[in-house]
Design a protein around this motif. Structure first.
Motif, PDB file in Angstrom:
ATOM      1  N   LEU A 193      30.891  29.438 -20.938  1.00 36.28           N
ATOM      2  CA  LEU A 193      30.006  28.275 -21.062  1.00 36.28           C
ATOM      3  C   LEU A 193      30.806  26.999 -21.278  1.00 36.28           C
ATOM      4  CD1 LEU A 193      27.130  29.789 -23.237  1.00 36.28           C
ATOM      5  CD2 LEU A 193      27.032  29.149 -20.812  1.00 36.28           C
ATOM      6  N   SER A 194      31.865  27.093 -22.081  1.00 39.24           N
ATOM      7  CA  SER A 194      32.686  25.905 -22.316  1.00 39.24           C
ATOM      8  C   SER A 194      33.365  25.436 -21.028  1.00 39.24           C
ATOM      9  CB  SER A 194      33.745  26.209 -23.380  1.00 39.24           C
ATOM     10  OG  SER A 194      33.141  26.574 -24.601  1.00 39.24           O
ATOM     11  N   LEU A 195      33.963  26.388 -20.307  1.00 39.15           N
ATOM     12  CA  LEU A 195      34.624  26.024 -19.048  1.00 39.15           C
ATOM     13  C   LEU A 195      33.620  25.545 -18.013  1.00 39.15           C
ATOM     14  CD1 LEU A 195      37.179  28.968 -18.864  1.00 39.15           C
ATOM     15  CD2 LEU A 195      37.692  26.561 -19.351  1.00 39.15           C
ATOM     16  N   LEU A 196      32.418  26.160 -18.027  1.00 40.15           N
ATOM     17  CA  LEU A 196      31.376  25.715 -17.088  1.00 40.15           C
ATOM     18  C   LEU A 196      30.977  24.274 -17.384  1.00 40.15           C
ATOM     19  CD1 LEU A 196      29.322  26.325 -14.829  1.00 40.15           C
ATOM     20  CD2 LEU A 196      27.791  27.219 -16.611  1.00 40.15           C
ATOM     21  N   PRO A 228      24.518  20.959   0.330  1.00 35.97           N
ATOM     22  CA  PRO A 228      24.491  19.938  -0.715  1.00 35.97           C
ATOM     23  C   PRO A 228      25.380  20.373  -1.888  1.00 35.97           C
ATOM     24  CG  PRO A 228      22.272  20.419   0.056  1.00 35.97           C
ATOM     25  CD  PRO A 228      23.167  21.433   0.688  1.00 35.97           C
ATOM     26  N   PHE A 229      26.158  19.436  -2.429  1.00 38.06           N
ATOM     27  CA  PHE A 229      27.104  19.775  -3.484  1.00 38.06           C
ATOM     28  C   PHE A 229      26.390  19.915  -4.827  1.00 38.06           C
ATOM     29  CE2 PHE A 229      30.022  18.527  -6.902  1.00 38.06           C
ATOM     30  CZ  PHE A 229      31.001  19.503  -6.731  1.00 38.06           C
ATOM     31  N   SER A 230      26.711  20.999  -5.540  1.00 42.18           N
ATOM     32  CA  SER A 230      26.183  21.231  -6.896  1.00 42.18           C
ATOM     33  C   SER A 230      27.366  21.472  -7.830  1.00 42.18           C
ATOM     34  CB  SER A 230      25.252  22.449  -6.930  1.00 42.18           C
ATOM     35  OG  SER A 230      24.939  22.813  -8.265  1.00 42.18           O
ATOM     36  N   PRO A 231      27.630  20.563  -8.767  1.00 42.82           N
ATOM     37  CA  PRO A 231      28.789  20.735  -9.645  1.00 42.82           C
ATOM     38  C   PRO A 231      28.722  22.019 -10.490  1.00 42.82           C
ATOM     39  CG  PRO A 231      27.428  18.899 -10.375  1.00 42.82           C
ATOM     40  CD  PRO A 231      26.902  19.308  -9.042  1.00 42.82           C
ATOM     41  N   ILE A 271      31.173  36.913  -7.584  1.00 40.45           N
ATOM     42  CA  ILE A 271      29.947  36.259  -7.121  1.00 40.45           C
ATOM     43  C   ILE A 271      30.306  34.971  -6.391  1.00 40.45           C
ATOM     44  CG2 ILE A 271      27.761  35.257  -7.857  1.00 40.45           C
ATOM     45  CD1 ILE A 271      27.868  37.097 -10.276  1.00 40.45           C
ATOM     46  N   SER A 272      29.609  34.696  -5.276  1.00 40.38           N
ATOM     47  CA  SER A 272      29.850  33.472  -4.500  1.00 40.38           C
ATOM     48  C   SER A 272      28.519  32.790  -4.203  1.00 40.38           C
ATOM     49  CB  SER A 272      30.579  33.791  -3.184  1.00 40.38           C
ATOM     50  OG  SER A 272      30.723  32.622  -2.411  1.00 40.38           O
ATOM     51  N   PHE A 273      28.493  31.475  -4.457  1.00 38.19           N
ATOM     52  CA  PHE A 273      27.318  30.656  -4.130  1.00 38.19           C
ATOM     53  C   PHE A 273      27.571  29.770  -2.908  1.00 38.19           C
ATOM     54  CE2 PHE A 273      27.024  31.542  -8.676  1.00 38.19           C
ATOM     55  CZ  PHE A 273      25.739  32.050  -8.776  1.00 38.19           C
ATOM     56  N   GLY A 274      28.686  29.984  -2.229  1.00 36.50           N
ATOM     57  CA  GLY A 274      28.987  29.243  -1.004  1.00 36.50           C
ATOM     58  C   GLY A 274      29.500  27.847  -1.232  1.00 36.50           C
ATOM     59  N   LEU A 320      30.799  27.554 -11.092  1.00 38.69           N
ATOM     60  CA  LEU A 320      30.564  28.991 -11.199  1.00 38.69           C
ATOM     61  C   LEU A 320      31.304  29.752 -10.117  1.00 38.69           C
ATOM     62  CD1 LEU A 320      26.766  29.235 -12.103  1.00 38.69           C
ATOM     63  CD2 LEU A 320      28.710  29.913 -13.534  1.00 38.69           C
ATOM     64  N   ASP A 321      31.334  29.194  -8.899  1.00 39.58           N
ATOM     65  CA  ASP A 321      32.083  29.841  -7.821  1.00 39.58           C
ATOM     66  C   ASP A 321      33.560  29.980  -8.178  1.00 39.58           C
ATOM     67  OD1 ASP A 321      30.444  30.746  -5.899  1.00 39.58           O
ATOM     68  OD2 ASP A 321      30.575  29.012  -4.583  1.00 39.58           O
ATOM     69  N   LEU A 322      34.107  28.965  -8.854  1.00 40.04           N
ATOM     70  CA  LEU A 322      35.514  29.029  -9.226  1.00 40.04           C
ATOM     71  C   LEU A 322      35.753  30.023 -10.368  1.00 40.04           C
ATOM     72  CD1 LEU A 322      36.330  25.195  -9.174  1.00 40.04           C
ATOM     73  CD2 LEU A 322      36.921  26.881  -7.432  1.00 40.04           C
TER      74      LEU A 322
END
Length: 480
Positions: free
Chosen positions: A397-400, A422-425, A437-440, A430-432
């Motif tokens: 959570l902290s890193l997120l 569309p970009f979602s920070p 898990i991958s959200f593309g 989360l992808d990183l």
């Protein structure tokens, strides 16, 4: 022996023996003069060939006499009971190999006593005796009690045991509360069908072993409550069916082993209420059903390698029990941590069990090479070796939050502007962080400069967290 050869005092003893009457020389006499003096050879003649009176039970009952010469009853068969109380012996009492019914020296004073291989149908009573030399009862068989309560043994030569009871067999109790021994007490190979009571005893080992009892067998309890022992208590290989009670005892053998109960089988071991033990506590390879251990009595060094116990009382937080394992002179002993963990699980204290297991991993880390210590530290900080799983969620959570805030302020440019979603920070971070898990998002945008470094850090941290979480879960599942 003819009665005409006897002194007036001895004639009284001779006549009283036939009817079992007591002769009391203490009445109104403070000095040890001729009026209360009896020769030991007269007592021997009385016991082995004294007068008998029909319808009466012959017995030697003598109080307050001064007995001169050695009382030699070696290999004798004495059918009468013997009470020699408040007597003063000028020489030794020798009962080696004798067969006796009942023998009492209560409140008497003598230079030494030997009763090796003797047989007593009843009790051997040395209550409050004062013996200036060694007492030897090796290999004897006592059908009743051996009573040494309040006895004071002060051998002049401390290199010789004050009390030798090797291979003694007692069909009842060895009752010796308040015993004071100014030398070693030996019980090697002794067997007591009842209990051994040394409550309040004062044992002085002259800088070495105070109580040597390997392997002692006690069917009842071995009580050393409120005792003061200067020197080692050696119970290696002992078998105590009941309780080994050292409550409120003061054990002192600085720099050496104070209590050695290794390879022993004990029903209950009580060590509580007293000052800290001065010296090493050695419980290696022992089997104990109930271990009643007061953390306040533990010495600076405790040896518990291969110790097995069923329950540990009183219930204490794991943090108060762990110093016992940290003080083990054998170093890191995994078995000791597993035993303590099992004790907490047995009473349903899962938190205490986890604390012990976490301490085990930290102790084990100190034994690893540098790279193992580094990896262990990472597991400890991140998830507490799997025993603190919520730590991983906190780190994530902290890193997120950090990644989302950073990439919300500076959107990374898309790799293909016409194909990028569309970009979602949040989902990009989360992808990183999540390696599976991958959200593309991470495949569509390419950060630059410092943000690229941040992205690499998040990827590396995500892999470390995932690996440590999996390692912790695997370790927990394998223990279950």
């Amino acid at each position: 022996m003819e009665i005409d050869d006897l002194t007036p005092a001895e004639r009284r003893v001779w006549r009283a023996f036939a009817i079992g009457e007591e002769v009391n020389f203490r009445t109104g006499r403070a000095e040890w003069g001729p009026a209360r003096t009896v020769r030991a050879r007269v007592l021997r003649s009385v016991l082995l060939g004294g007068p008998r009176q029909p319808g009466e039970t012959a017995a030697l009952r003598l109080r307050g006499a001064r007995i001169t010469g050695p009382l030699d009853l070696r290999n004798a068969c004495v059918e009468s009971v013997v009470h020699l109380t408040h007597c003063r012996f000028e020489d030794a009492v020798d009962l080696d190999g004798a067969q006796l019914r009942y023998f009492s020296l209560r409140d008497s004073e003598l230079p030494r006593l030997s009763a090796t291989r003797a047989r007593f149908d009843g009790n051997l009573r040395l209550t409050r005796c004062r013996v200036g030399g060694p007492v030897r009862v090796d290999g004897a068989r006592i059908g009743g009690l051996l009573l040494l309560d309040g006895a004071v043994l002060t051998p002049g030569d401390t290199s010789e045991p004050a009390l030798r009871l090797n291979h003694l067999a007692v069909d009842d109790d060895l009752y010796a509360p308040g015993l004071s021994a100014g030398g070693q007490v030996r019980l090697d190979g002794a067997h007591v069908a009842g209990s051994v009571d040394l409550t309040g005893a004062r044992l002085e080992g002259a800088g070495a072993t105070a109580l040597h009892a390997q392997p002692l067998a006690v069917e009842g309890d071995l009580l050393l409550r409120e005792s003061r022992v200067a020197g080692r208590i050696d119970l290696r290989g002992a078998r105590v069916t009941g309780r080994l009670d050292l409550s409120y005892a003061e054990l002192s053998h600085p720099g050496q082993t104070a209590l050695r109960a290794s390879s022993a089988t004990i029903g209950e071991l009580w060590l509580r209420g007293g000052p800290p033990v001065r010296g090493t506590l050695n419980l290696r390879r022992s089997q104990i059903d109930v271990l009643f251990l007061d953390p306040g009595m533990l010495p600076a060094e405790v040896l518990v390698n291969s110790l097995v116990y069923t329950s540990l009382t009183p219930h204490e937080p794991a943090e108060r029990r762990l110093p016992m394992l940290e003080r083990d002179g054998d170093g890191y002993v995994p078995h000791a941590y597993e035993q303590l963990t099992a004790a907490y699980r047995r009473i349903g204290d899962d938190h205490g069990a986890r604390v012990v297991q976490l301490a085990k991993q930290r102790r084990h880390r100190r034994t690893l090479p540098w790279y193992g210590r580094v990896w262990g530290a990472v597991q400890d900080v991140t998830v507490g070796y799997g025993f603190r799983p919520l730590r991983a969620a906190g780190w994530l959570l902290s890193l997120l939050a950090i990644g989302s805030a950073a990439f919300a302020l500076h959107h990374p440019p898309p790799l293909k502007a016409d194909e990028a979603p569309p970009f979602s920070p949040v989902f990009y971070t989360l992808d990183l962080l999540l390696p599976v898990i991958s959200f593309g998002q991470d495949a569509s945008f390419a950060p630059r400069g410092g943000y690229q470094v941040l992205a690499h850090v998040l990827v590396l941290t995500g892999w470390i967290l995932a690996t440590t979480v999996i390692a912790g879960i695997t370790r927990t599942v394998s223990r279950q």
